[in-house]
Scaffold this active site. Sequence first.
Site, PDB file in Angstrom:
ATOM      1  N   HIS A  69      -7.330  -3.346   5.870  1.00 15.01           N
ATOM      2  CA  HIS A  69      -7.064  -3.978   7.162  1.00 15.01           C
ATOM      3  C   HIS A  69      -8.262  -3.885   8.093  1.00 15.01           C
ATOM      4  O   HIS A  69      -8.399  -4.716   8.997  1.00 15.01           O
ATOM      5  CB  HIS A  69      -5.823  -3.353   7.799  1.00 15.01           C
ATOM      6  CG  HIS A  69      -4.548  -3.867   7.222  1.00 15.01           C
ATOM      7  ND1 HIS A  69      -3.613  -4.557   7.957  1.00 15.01           N
ATOM      8  CD2 HIS A  69      -4.057  -3.799   5.954  1.00 15.01           C
ATOM      9  CE1 HIS A  69      -2.592  -4.894   7.181  1.00 15.01           C
ATOM     10  NE2 HIS A  69      -2.833  -4.432   5.966  1.00 15.01           N
ATOM     11  N   ASP A 246       4.782   1.384  -6.264  1.00 17.87           N
ATOM     12  CA  ASP A 246       4.864   1.538  -7.717  1.00 17.87           C
ATOM     13  C   ASP A 246       6.070   2.414  -8.033  1.00 17.87           C
ATOM     14  O   ASP A 246       6.048   3.614  -7.764  1.00 17.87           O
ATOM     15  CB  ASP A 246       3.573   2.172  -8.231  1.00 17.87           C
ATOM     16  CG  ASP A 246       3.592   2.463  -9.729  1.00 17.87           C
ATOM     17  OD1 ASP A 246       4.633   2.234 -10.366  1.00 17.87           O
ATOM     18  OD2 ASP A 246       2.557   2.917 -10.243  1.00 17.87           O
ATOM     19  N   THR A 249       4.927   5.467 -11.117  1.00 18.17           N
ATOM     20  CA  THR A 249       4.015   6.582 -10.808  1.00 18.17           C
ATOM     21  C   THR A 249       3.543   6.410  -9.368  1.00 18.17           C
ATOM     22  O   THR A 249       2.394   6.045  -9.109  1.00 18.17           O
ATOM     23  CB  THR A 249       2.816   6.620 -11.777  1.00 18.17           C
ATOM     24  OG1 THR A 249       2.137   5.339 -11.752  1.00 18.17           O
ATOM     25  CG2 THR A 249       3.276   6.901 -13.198  1.00 18.17           C
TER      26      THR A 249
END
Length: 327
Positions: A69, A246, A249
């Site tokens: 960003h 995710d 993991t």
Amino acid sequence: MEKTASYSGMCKSFLIFLVLSVPASTVALSFGFYAATCPAAELMVRNTVRSASSVDPTVPGKLLRLLFHDCFVEGCDGSVLVEGNGTERSDPANKSLGGFEVIDSAKRTLEIFCPGTVSCADIVVLAARDAVEFTGGPSVQVPTGRRDGKISAVSNVRPNIVDTSFSVDQMMNLFSSKGLSADDLVILSGAHTIGTAHCSAFSDRFRRNPNGQLTLIDASLDGAYADELMQRCPAGAATTATVENDPATAFVFDNQYYRNILSHKGLFQSDSVLISDGRTRAQVESFAKDQIGFFENWAQSFLKLSSIGVKNGEEGEIRLSCSTINV
């Protein structure tokens, strides 16, 4: 959560030490830029990131997102850190950003030992680099010497950041405007292997039915995964509710992200579209099978990302506080 044990295991993963050539557009940067003026600068940032990450495993993902960003808007100049009405940080798209306190902590330490020397822009890059390494990813040597931007305008945010509903064409066009290729798009999207997202970031994949319940409207999303997301983010969920990018993991930087996409478990629409386009699918498939290959490519693309729009000389300054432009 066994934070200490998990982080110990992560640090034993593959480490790739690369010294990469600096693009011509970033000649102001150099490796070891602070060797004479603040030789322990990188170590101080590293220790700050390590300490914060050991307490809160979501910190690395926040620091990595913060870099994106920052660099995509006005270049890698720390402009996203500036507080106040009308600044980049005030845009709704940046309201969910985190990790600012880690950057501020590192800056305070550096100001004690090396006052007015290390830019906030460099701290953001170094912190993101360290965040990847601490979660099991490659260790990348990056050049430093960035200066902090003097402009932070909310109007610059929306035209310059990827929305989670973007198509491949839209993402490619934006990446190209930053000097990044289609390959860089796939590689850097791998950042979603760590971090968390607010429910609103993927709410467009669901619709509320007349009974007030959510139903899946995006056929590209795995049904079982969609059910899990609806349980975690039901209609009317708190605005602070988050899920892991995710699901397999969550706090490990690895190639699981690409396996997730191929299993139709990409959290964002902008993840899922990478396998519906022939220009990007092959690389997704390759990285899903080859973590070392992903790490090697990540190092190169990370260097390109962290070199976007670097300011030097009178274009920038060394802020005394990362949240405030010098008076």
